[in-house]
Design an enzyme around this catalytic site. Structure first.
Site, PDB file in Angstrom:
ATOM      1  N   THR A  14       0.836  -1.210   0.000  1.00  0.00           N
ATOM      2  CA  THR A  14       0.000   0.000   0.000  1.00  0.00           C
ATOM      3  C   THR A  14       0.864   1.251   0.000  1.00  0.00           C
ATOM      4  OG1 THR A  14      -1.695  -1.198   1.241  1.00  0.00           O
ATOM      5  CG2 THR A  14      -1.832   1.209   1.266  1.00  0.00           C
ATOM      6  N   VAL A 133       3.471   7.931  12.524  1.00  0.00           N
ATOM      7  CA  VAL A 133       2.366   8.371  13.380  1.00  0.00           C
ATOM      8  C   VAL A 133       1.413   9.252  12.584  1.00  0.00           C
ATOM      9  CG1 VAL A 133       1.718   9.575  15.507  1.00  0.00           C
ATOM     10  CG2 VAL A 133       3.870   8.300  15.411  1.00  0.00           C
ATOM     11  N   ILE A 137      -0.452  13.332   8.507  1.00  0.00           N
ATOM     12  CA  ILE A 137      -0.296  14.517   9.378  1.00  0.00           C
ATOM     13  C   ILE A 137       1.170  14.610   9.809  1.00  0.00           C
ATOM     14  CG2 ILE A 137      -0.987  15.614  11.544  1.00  0.00           C
ATOM     15  CD1 ILE A 137      -3.569  13.993  11.484  1.00  0.00           C
ATOM     16  N   GLU A 191      -3.372  -2.921   9.403  1.00  0.00           N
ATOM     17  CA  GLU A 191      -2.086  -3.613   9.444  1.00  0.00           C
ATOM     18  C   GLU A 191      -2.271  -5.016   8.871  1.00  0.00           C
ATOM     19  OE1 GLU A 191       0.803  -2.073  10.541  1.00  0.00           O
ATOM     20  OE2 GLU A 191      -0.604  -0.425  10.423  1.00  0.00           O
ATOM     21  N   ASP A 202      -1.644  -0.637  17.911  1.00  0.00           N
ATOM     22  CA  ASP A 202      -1.048   0.292  16.946  1.00  0.00           C
ATOM     23  C   ASP A 202      -1.069   1.725  17.504  1.00  0.00           C
ATOM     24  OD1 ASP A 202      -0.338   0.893  13.908  1.00  0.00           O
ATOM     25  OD2 ASP A 202      -1.949   2.264  14.458  1.00  0.00           O
ATOM     26  N   LYS A 206       2.146   4.213  18.567  1.00  0.00           N
ATOM     27  CA  LYS A 206       2.291   5.601  18.122  1.00  0.00           C
ATOM     28  C   LYS A 206       2.381   6.544  19.328  1.00  0.00           C
ATOM     29  CE  LYS A 206      -0.147   4.657  13.803  1.00  0.00           C
ATOM     30  NZ  LYS A 206      -1.458   4.466  13.204  1.00  0.00           N
TER      31      LYS A 206
HETATM   32  P1  NDP Z   1       1.795  -4.032   2.778  1.00  0.00           P
HETATM   33  O1  NDP Z   1       1.573  -5.328   3.442  1.00  0.00           O
HETATM   34  O2  NDP Z   1       0.783  -3.498   1.851  1.00  0.00           O
HETATM   35  O3  NDP Z   1       3.195  -4.078   1.988  1.00  0.00           O
HETATM   36  C1  NDP Z   1       4.346  -4.666   2.529  1.00  0.00           C
HETATM   37  C2  NDP Z   1       5.403  -4.766   1.467  1.00  0.00           C
HETATM   38  O4  NDP Z   1       6.564  -5.350   2.041  1.00  0.00           O
HETATM   39  C3  NDP Z   1       5.021  -5.636   0.263  1.00  0.00           C
HETATM   40  O5  NDP Z   1       5.375  -4.993  -0.926  1.00  0.00           O
HETATM   41  C4  NDP Z   1       5.871  -6.907   0.452  1.00  0.00           C
HETATM   42  O6  NDP Z   1       6.257  -7.517  -0.760  1.00  0.00           O
HETATM   43  C5  NDP Z   1       7.077  -6.310   1.103  1.00  0.00           C
HETATM   44  N1  NDP Z   1       7.887  -7.289   1.829  1.00  0.00           N
HETATM   45  C6  NDP Z   1       7.483  -8.164   2.778  1.00  0.00           C
HETATM   46  N2  NDP Z   1       8.536  -8.907   3.188  1.00  0.00           N
HETATM   47  C7  NDP Z   1       9.600  -8.475   2.460  1.00  0.00           C
HETATM   48  C8  NDP Z   1      10.957  -8.859   2.407  1.00  0.00           C
HETATM   49  N3  NDP Z   1      11.447  -9.828   3.181  1.00  0.00           N
HETATM   50  N4  NDP Z   1      11.782  -8.222   1.546  1.00  0.00           N
HETATM   51  C9  NDP Z   1      11.310  -7.256   0.748  1.00  0.00           C
HETATM   52  N5  NDP Z   1      10.013  -6.833   0.753  1.00  0.00           N
HETATM   53  C10 NDP Z   1       9.178  -7.453   1.604  1.00  0.00           C
HETATM   54  O7  NDP Z   1       2.084  -2.990   3.955  1.00  0.00           O
HETATM   55  P2  NDP Z   1       1.757  -1.425   3.988  1.00  0.00           P
HETATM   56  O8  NDP Z   1       2.312  -0.785   2.788  1.00  0.00           O
HETATM   57  O9  NDP Z   1       0.344  -1.220   4.328  1.00  0.00           O
HETATM   58  O10 NDP Z   1       2.588  -0.986   5.279  1.00  0.00           O
HETATM   59  C11 NDP Z   1       3.987  -0.898   5.269  1.00  0.00           C
HETATM   60  C12 NDP Z   1       4.431  -0.259   6.598  1.00  0.00           C
HETATM   61  O11 NDP Z   1       3.862   1.037   6.668  1.00  0.00           O
HETATM   62  C13 NDP Z   1       3.932  -1.010   7.823  1.00  0.00           C
HETATM   63  O12 NDP Z   1       4.921  -0.941   8.806  1.00  0.00           O
HETATM   64  C14 NDP Z   1       2.697  -0.222   8.257  1.00  0.00           C
HETATM   65  O13 NDP Z   1       2.480  -0.301   9.645  1.00  0.00           O
HETATM   66  C15 NDP Z   1       3.112   1.178   7.872  1.00  0.00           C
HETATM   67  N6  NDP Z   1       2.019   2.100   7.621  1.00  0.00           N
HETATM   68  C16 NDP Z   1       0.970   1.723   6.809  1.00  0.00           C
HETATM   69  C17 NDP Z   1      -0.048   2.603   6.549  1.00  0.00           C
HETATM   70  C18 NDP Z   1      -1.208   2.234   5.682  1.00  0.00           C
HETATM   71  O14 NDP Z   1      -2.152   3.025   5.576  1.00  0.00           O
HETATM   72  N7  NDP Z   1      -1.201   1.068   5.057  1.00  0.00           N
HETATM   73  C19 NDP Z   1      -0.031   3.960   7.101  1.00  0.00           C
HETATM   74  C20 NDP Z   1       1.122   4.266   7.904  1.00  0.00           C
HETATM   75  C21 NDP Z   1       2.101   3.354   8.159  1.00  0.00           C
HETATM   76  P3  NDP Z   1       5.161  -8.113  -1.792  1.00  0.00           P
HETATM   77  O15 NDP Z   1       4.487  -6.909  -2.386  1.00  0.00           O
HETATM   78  O16 NDP Z   1       5.949  -8.871  -2.798  1.00  0.00           O
HETATM   79  O17 NDP Z   1       4.250  -8.955  -0.970  1.00  0.00           O
HETATM   80  N1  HSE Z   2      -3.110   0.593  10.395  1.00  0.00           N
HETATM   81  C1  HSE Z   2      -2.768   1.942  10.649  1.00  0.00           C
HETATM   82  C2  HSE Z   2      -4.034   2.733  10.871  1.00  0.00           C
HETATM   83  C3  HSE Z   2      -2.023   2.503   9.476  1.00  0.00           C
HETATM   84  O1  HSE Z   2      -5.115   2.251  10.541  1.00  0.00           O
HETATM   85  O2  HSE Z   2      -3.955   3.827  11.403  1.00  0.00           O
HETATM   86  C4  HSE Z   2      -1.500   3.898   9.735  1.00  0.00           C
HETATM   87  O3  HSE Z   2      -0.493   3.900  10.696  1.00  0.00           O
END
Ligand code: NDP
Ligand code: HSE
Length: 434
Positions: A14, A133, A137, A191, A202, A206
């Site tokens: 994402t 966090v 924002i 998550e 979560d 934060k």
């Molecule tokens: P996703 O699960 O959507 O994406 C995770 C990514 O990590 C995928 O592309 C996956 O690969 C990749 N990945 C997993 N394991 C490995 C590895 N060993 N080596 C390389 N790449 C790897 O997570 P999000 O994007 O939602 O979240 C990412 C981080 O951001 C998390 O820590 C989350 O808490 C934080 N976050 C998320 C928010 C949100 O709104 N989603 C907002 C704020 C923070 P593949 O695509 O091939 O599966």
């Molecule tokens: N899972 C988290 C949320 C993503 O819903 O707020 C942003 O940190």
């Protein structure tokens, strides 16, 4: 020719997809602010065969982290992989190979902040984490830089988009908890393990980060008293509305003479006040600083582009060199002493919403009021509706709003009321924020 900083993204889910979109499709924008092009040299994922809704230039997507580690031209890596491992190991490897880090992984920092920050300092590198966090924002930058002339006195916020989305859907659309959670997952807010969201974990992670930044607290997120929304009963949303409140998952960090009040819990917030009107996946944080006074932040706390907005802003800060300076002067998570200790939860005070299921017979209300009175808890209002139906109903919900009382007294009174013959299991107690 404009200077170029080669960057890598680790993770393209994402958040990573949003970051790739901004860096590649809007490279002119980032170059204008960074004074250089942020060139996406590599994007590391776990599965290169997976269907993606954004097509990277050929040769950029890889499973091979070593391509990044071994490339000295890549100066900066955004770690956008969730969870603790392999995110921790990847971050350490990237630091060792000379990269500055930008991350959105708050669990990683809440759990391993001291280790990672120490290592970054030893290696002369930096870690930027505004996206950890409240999504879009810029609360980390504001607390660390814009409010640096202040003693922060209080932070109250909605720090989790998924739970705010779920509660809004339940309240406004009558959606079931399970359906609203499914929708939050589909929209990419939750998550990978949504238990972290709905349990309040979560938000506690934060809050631990904010409390360290704003107050110098060194509290592990699991020590923060925390109640989630996983057991939220739609009946309480209904009673709260009747009383003129909405229920929100509120995180509080407030400085008292004797220590820091910290907790995360579903809380009744007075309708019409700013926090009560935060809907859907929006987050909000109300900050009070001794010089600046009250400041209110509101924006999308989860989702692809709002989070990517924070990640890319951090990447620009690193590329410009600002982050290198603030990271070292802030000295976060160093081995130094905590500036403030967490207050014993039992010594806190507040107003409470109580709901009991009680036998519908004479003397019950007096019995419950008696226990509350014994614990010095004064009743502000009561709701008990006439049971509908044929008169065979033997139990009714009894809702009580209290005046301010000590947390310890409220806990003791609840325990005593729960043991009464007239009450049934499933009593509810929530904080009230006027
Ligand atoms: P996703 O699960 O959507 O994406 C995770 C990514 O990590 C995928 O592309 C996956 O690969 C990749 N990945 C997993 N394991 C490995 C590895 N060993 N080596 C390389 N790449 C790897 O997570 P999000 O994007 O939602 O979240 C990412 C981080 O951001 C998390 O820590 C989350 O808490 C934080 N976050 C998320 C928010 C949100 O709104 N989603 C907002 C704020 C923070 P593949 O695509 O091939 O599966
Ligand atoms: N899972 C988290 C949320 C993503 O819903 O707020 C942003 O940190």
């Amino acid at each position: 020719m404009q200077a170029v900083t080669k960057v890598a993204l680790i993770g393209m889910g994402t958040v990573g997809t949003g970051v790739a979109r901004l860096l590649i499709d809007h490279g002119d924008r980032t170059a204008r602010h960074a004074g250089r092009t942020l060139w996406v040299e590599a994007v590391v994922v776990s599965d290169t065969q997976k269907a993606r809704d954004y097509q990277l230039p050929k040769g950029v997507l890889t499973r091979d982290l070593a391509k990044v580690l071994k490339n000295p031209e890549i100066k900066l890596a955004a770690v956008l992989v969730g969870g603790l491992e392999p995110a921790r190991t990847i971050t350490l490897q990237l630091l060792e190979s000379g990269k500055d880090i930008v991350t959105a992984n708050k669990l990683l920092l809440a759990e391993h902040g001291p280790e990672l920050f120490d290592r970054a300092r030893e290696l002369g590198r930096s870690i930027a984490f505004d996206a950890c966090v409240a999504g879009g924002i810029p609360i980390i930058t504001n607390i660390a830089q814009c409010f640096s002339a202040n003693q922060i006195e209080s932070l109250r916020g909605i720090l989790n988009g998924t739970t705010n989305f779920i509660v809004s859907q339940m309240e406004e659309q009558g959606t079931t908890y399970a359906a609203a959670l499914g929708e939050a997952q589909r929209l990419g807010f939750a998550e990978p393990d949504p238990t972290m969201d709905v349990s309040g974990g979560d938000a506690a992670q934060k809050l631990a980060i904010l409390a360290h930044l704003a107050f110098g607290a060194r509290v592990h997120w699991s020590e923060i008293p925390c109640v989630g929304i996983d057991a939220l009963d739609p009946a309480d949303l209904k009673y709260a509305k009747e009383l003129g409140y909405r229920i929100k998952l509120i995180a509080v960090a407030e400085l008292h003479e004797s220590g820091l009040e910290l907790h995360v819990s579903p809380t009744l917030v007075k309708m019409g006040t700013p926090l009560a009107e935060v809907r859907q996946a929006y987050n909000a944080i109300s900050v009070i600083g001794d010089a600046v006074g009250p400041v209110f932040f509101h924006g999308l706390g989860a989702g692809q582009m709002p989070t990517a907005s924070s990640v890319v802003a951090d990447m620009i800060d690193v590329a410009v060199g600002r982050m290198g300076i603030t990271f070292h002067t802030l000295n976060l998570w160093s081995q130094g002493e905590a500036r403030v200790a967490m207050l014993d939860h039992k010594r806190l005070a507040g107003r409470y919403y109580l709901r009991f299921t009680v036998e519908d017979r004479p003397g019950v209300l007096a019995e419950i009021a008696g226990v509350l009175g014994k614990h010095q808890i004064s009743i502000a209002s009561v709701i008990q509706h006439e049971p509908s139906g044929d008169g065979q109903v033997r139990t009714v919900p009894l809702v009580i709003m209290t005046y301010r009382a000590a947390e310890g007294s409220a806990q003791a009174a609840m325990a005593e009321i729960d043991k009464l013959k007239c009450t049934r299991p499933g009593s509810v107690r929530m904080r009230v924020l006027d």
